[in-house]
Design an enzyme around this catalytic site. Structure first.
Site, PDB file in Angstrom:
ATOM      1  N   HIS A  97       0.794  -1.107   0.430  1.00 48.64           N
ATOM      2  CA  HIS A  97      -0.272   0.049   0.153  1.00 48.64           C
ATOM      3  C   HIS A  97       0.896   1.619  -0.281  1.00 48.64           C
ATOM      4  O   HIS A  97       0.479   2.411   0.352  1.00 48.64           O
ATOM      5  CB  HIS A  97      -1.392  -0.023   1.198  1.00 48.64           C
ATOM      6  CG  HIS A  97      -2.198   1.331   0.693  1.00 48.64           C
ATOM      7  ND1 HIS A  97      -3.724   0.390   1.711  1.00 48.64           N
ATOM      8  CD2 HIS A  97      -2.638   1.410  -0.114  1.00 48.64           C
ATOM      9  CE1 HIS A  97      -4.563   1.399   1.235  1.00 48.64           C
ATOM     10  NE2 HIS A  97      -4.276   1.938  -0.201  1.00 48.64           N
ATOM     11  N   ASP A 120      -9.603  -0.289   4.245  1.00 53.85           N
ATOM     12  CA  ASP A 120      -9.225  -0.882   4.566  1.00 53.85           C
ATOM     13  C   ASP A 120      -8.488  -1.193   5.953  1.00 53.85           C
ATOM     14  O   ASP A 120     -10.359  -0.804   6.639  1.00 53.85           O
ATOM     15  CB  ASP A 120      -7.766   0.057   4.484  1.00 53.85           C
ATOM     16  CG  ASP A 120      -6.035  -0.452   4.568  1.00 53.85           C
ATOM     17  OD1 ASP A 120      -6.273  -1.795   5.297  1.00 53.85           O
ATOM     18  OD2 ASP A 120      -5.436   0.178   4.287  1.00 53.85           O
ATOM     19  N   HIS A 122      -6.687  -1.351   8.113  1.00 54.15           N
ATOM     20  CA  HIS A 122      -5.929   0.009   8.839  1.00 54.15           C
ATOM     21  C   HIS A 122      -6.035   1.641   8.112  1.00 54.15           C
ATOM     22  O   HIS A 122      -6.689   1.555   7.070  1.00 54.15           O
ATOM     23  CB  HIS A 122      -4.054  -0.340   7.812  1.00 54.15           C
ATOM     24  CG  HIS A 122      -3.937  -1.790   8.704  1.00 54.15           C
ATOM     25  ND1 HIS A 122      -4.224  -2.718   7.599  1.00 54.15           N
ATOM     26  CD2 HIS A 122      -4.212  -2.356   9.735  1.00 54.15           C
ATOM     27  CE1 HIS A 122      -4.383  -4.372   7.895  1.00 54.15           C
ATOM     28  NE2 HIS A 122      -3.678  -4.195   9.673  1.00 54.15           N
ATOM     29  N   ASP A 124      -2.850   3.256   7.731  1.00 54.06           N
ATOM     30  CA  ASP A 124      -1.903   3.652   6.849  1.00 54.06           C
ATOM     31  C   ASP A 124      -2.084   4.981   6.964  1.00 54.06           C
ATOM     32  O   ASP A 124      -1.153   5.828   6.612  1.00 54.06           O
ATOM     33  CB  ASP A 124      -2.184   3.406   5.552  1.00 54.06           C
ATOM     34  CG  ASP A 124      -2.606   2.056   5.710  1.00 54.06           C
ATOM     35  OD1 ASP A 124      -2.068   1.332   6.043  1.00 54.06           O
ATOM     36  OD2 ASP A 124      -3.163   1.639   4.536  1.00 54.06           O
ATOM     37  N   HIS A 137       3.845   0.923   4.185  1.00 54.23           N
ATOM     38  CA  HIS A 137       3.025   0.948   3.582  1.00 54.23           C
ATOM     39  C   HIS A 137       1.877   1.311   4.726  1.00 54.23           C
ATOM     40  O   HIS A 137       0.552   0.999   3.953  1.00 54.23           O
ATOM     41  CB  HIS A 137       2.616  -0.423   3.294  1.00 54.23           C
ATOM     42  CG  HIS A 137       2.585  -1.606   4.350  1.00 54.23           C
ATOM     43  ND1 HIS A 137       1.885  -2.744   4.014  1.00 54.23           N
ATOM     44  CD2 HIS A 137       3.048  -1.591   5.624  1.00 54.23           C
ATOM     45  CE1 HIS A 137       2.156  -3.769   5.485  1.00 54.23           C
ATOM     46  NE2 HIS A 137       2.762  -2.740   5.694  1.00 54.23           N
ATOM     47  N   ASP A 224      -7.660  -1.678  -0.336  1.00 54.65           N
ATOM     48  CA  ASP A 224      -6.336  -3.021   0.739  1.00 54.65           C
ATOM     49  C   ASP A 224      -7.033  -4.071   0.803  1.00 54.65           C
ATOM     50  O   ASP A 224      -8.053  -3.376   1.350  1.00 54.65           O
ATOM     51  CB  ASP A 224      -6.240  -2.362   1.275  1.00 54.65           C
ATOM     52  CG  ASP A 224      -5.082  -2.798   2.324  1.00 54.65           C
ATOM     53  OD1 ASP A 224      -4.891  -3.654   2.441  1.00 54.65           O
ATOM     54  OD2 ASP A 224      -4.399  -2.304   3.041  1.00 54.65           O
ATOM     55  N   ASP A 226      -6.872  -6.364   2.205  1.00 50.70           N
ATOM     56  CA  ASP A 226      -6.515  -7.001   3.591  1.00 50.70           C
ATOM     57  C   ASP A 226      -8.175  -6.033   4.471  1.00 50.70           C
ATOM     58  O   ASP A 226      -8.899  -6.454   5.669  1.00 50.70           O
ATOM     59  CB  ASP A 226      -6.058  -6.624   4.967  1.00 50.70           C
ATOM     60  CG  ASP A 226      -5.270  -5.338   5.137  1.00 50.70           C
ATOM     61  OD1 ASP A 226      -6.524  -4.405   4.910  1.00 50.70           O
ATOM     62  OD2 ASP A 226      -4.456  -4.904   4.845  1.00 50.70           O
ATOM     63  N   GLU A 269      -2.199  -4.720  -2.074  1.00 55.43           N
ATOM     64  CA  GLU A 269      -1.459  -5.808  -1.324  1.00 55.43           C
ATOM     65  C   GLU A 269      -2.013  -7.509  -0.919  1.00 55.43           C
ATOM     66  O   GLU A 269      -2.009  -7.566  -0.406  1.00 55.43           O
ATOM     67  CB  GLU A 269      -2.492  -5.225   0.592  1.00 55.43           C
ATOM     68  CG  GLU A 269      -2.093  -3.937   0.902  1.00 55.43           C
ATOM     69  CD  GLU A 269      -0.360  -4.124   1.505  1.00 55.43           C
ATOM     70  OE1 GLU A 269       0.158  -5.403   2.246  1.00 55.43           O
ATOM     71  OE2 GLU A 269       0.606  -3.212   1.650  1.00 55.43           O
TER      72      GLU A 269
HETATM   73  N1  ARG Z   1      -0.851  -0.130  11.153  1.00 59.00           N
HETATM   74  C1  ARG Z   1       0.277  -1.404  11.433  1.00 59.00           C
HETATM   75  C2  ARG Z   1       1.432  -0.950  10.499  1.00 59.00           C
HETATM   76  O1  ARG Z   1       1.511   0.454  10.510  1.00 59.00           O
HETATM   77  C3  ARG Z   1       0.424  -2.230  10.402  1.00 59.00           C
HETATM   78  C4  ARG Z   1      -0.223  -1.415   8.758  1.00 59.00           C
HETATM   79  C5  ARG Z   1      -0.837  -2.194   7.583  1.00 59.00           C
HETATM   80  N2  ARG Z   1      -0.754  -1.418   6.025  1.00 59.00           N
HETATM   81  C6  ARG Z   1      -1.575  -2.236   4.667  1.00 59.00           C
HETATM   82  N3  ARG Z   1      -0.761  -1.352   3.872  1.00 59.00           N
HETATM   83  N4  ARG Z   1      -1.481  -3.561   4.636  1.00 59.00           N
HETATM   84  O2  ARG Z   1       3.219  -1.265  10.651  1.00 59.00           O
HETATM   85 MN    MN Z   2      -3.517  -0.920   4.079  1.00 60.52          MN
HETATM   86 MN    MN Z   3      -4.910  -2.616   5.564  1.00 59.50          MN
END
Ligand code: ARG
Ligand code: MN
Ligand code: MN
Ligand code: MN
Length: 297
Positions: A97, A120, A122, A124, A137, A224, A226, A269
């Site tokens: 990402h 997402d 998350h 990010d 990411h 994303d 996920d 992702e």
């Molecule tokens: N918040 C976590 C980190 O900063 C997970 C980030 C996941 N991001 C993603 N694009 N899958 O590492």
């Molecule tokens: Mn992401």
């Molecule tokens: Mn994510």
């Protein structure tokens, strides 16, 4: 509108290897065929060239592979910007990402009041000061908003790319302390899984569409995989249980297609190594179909 597919096999921004095969997995799931059958003029310009992880060393553990990631994103920003200039719709395939930094830098040059849908698990929204992992990411939305390391923030030669009132996050269920703080400070609209459970995806999308279309001149979808539940999308590097269902995600894409507001999109992702029969890439292609207006009847 004619579509240009751009592959970015980058995995340096993720903690786990395998998302570098994402573009290939998505193409293998017949992306081109789907869009062509739907009547689109599709051109696939292939993959950007991306450095191999083993060739490089981590210099700053809070910003792993910073220089290499910046270089790829600068190239991506240029490629995306050229695509928009040609009157084509950029459809970017990730890759981790962190590539959103380059995609958004490329589109926001032409859409200075860009709305962004960040689909997402998350946020990010970390910076090198708040990251728990050092993985870039997890910093791409923050960078696009103007927060984080200068080299990420100034990708494409300008900053910020988007303003917080035009950004919406959908599907969040794992936010780090620094991310929560930034969300509150900036007033970013976040529809968590709790909100989706409570009011349903249809209402979430109605509200989200208002956020990204009110006073904007374009809408970017950063999806994303996920964000979906790992039952439907096991092939991602950072799975989080309790996610968006297959149908909820399609409903979201269908409502986007109905609103007819998208000006660019990226699907990121996808990790075929952790997948089960390329399931996640197949879901990605199905979602692309819905986002571009594929309907049953
Ligand atoms: N918040 C976590 C980190 O900063 C997970 C980030 C996941 N991001 C993603 N694009 N899958 O590492
Ligand atoms: Mn992401
Ligand atoms: Mn994510
Ligand atoms: Mn600055």
């Amino acid at each position: 509108k004619p579509i240009t597919v751009i592959g970015v096999p980058l995995d340096l921004g993720a903690g786990r290897r395998g998302v570098d095969m994402g573009p290939s997995a998505i193409r293998y799931a017949n992306l081109h065929e789907k869009l062509t059958k739907m009547g689109f003029d599709v051109e696939d310009i292939g993959n950007l060239s991306v450095p191999t992880l083993e060739t490089y060393k981590v210099i700053d553990p809070n910003l792993k592979y910073l220089d290499e990631i910046v270089a790829v994103n600068e190239k991506l920003a240029e490629t995306v910007s050229d695509t928009v200039e040609k009157g084509r719709f950029p459809l970017v395939l990730g890759g981790d990402h962190s590539i959103a930094i380059g995609t958004i830098a490329g589109v926001a040059k032409h859409h200075r009041k860009l709305g962004v849908i960040w689909f997402d698990a998350h946020g990010d929204l970390n910076t090198h000061e708040t990251t728990p992992s050092g993985n870039i990411h997890g910093m791409s939305l923050a960078a696009s908003l103007g927060y984080g390391h200068e080299a990420l923030v100034h990708c494409g030669g300008y900053a910020p790319k988007v303003s917080p009132e035009n950004v919406v996050i959908i599907g969040a269920r794992e936010l780090d302390p620094g991310e929560r703080k930034l969300i509150k400070e900036l007033g970013i609209r976040v529809f968590t899984m709790h909100d989706i459970d409570r009011i349903g995806m249809a209402r979430v999308m109605e509200e989200a569409l208002k956020v990204v279309t009110d006073g904007t001149d374009g809408v970017h979808l950063s999806l994303d995989l996920d964000g979906l539940d790992p039952k439907d999308c096991p092939g991602v590097g950072t799975p989080v249980v309790g996610g968006i269902t297959y149908r909820e995600s399609h409903l979201a894409m269908e409502m986007l297609a109905e609103a007819n507001v998208l000006t660019s999109a990226e699907f990121v992702e996808v990790n075929p190594i952790l997948d089960n029969g390329n399931k996640t890439a197949k879901v990605a292609v199905a979602l692309v179909g819905s986002a571009f207006g594929e309907i049953v009847l």
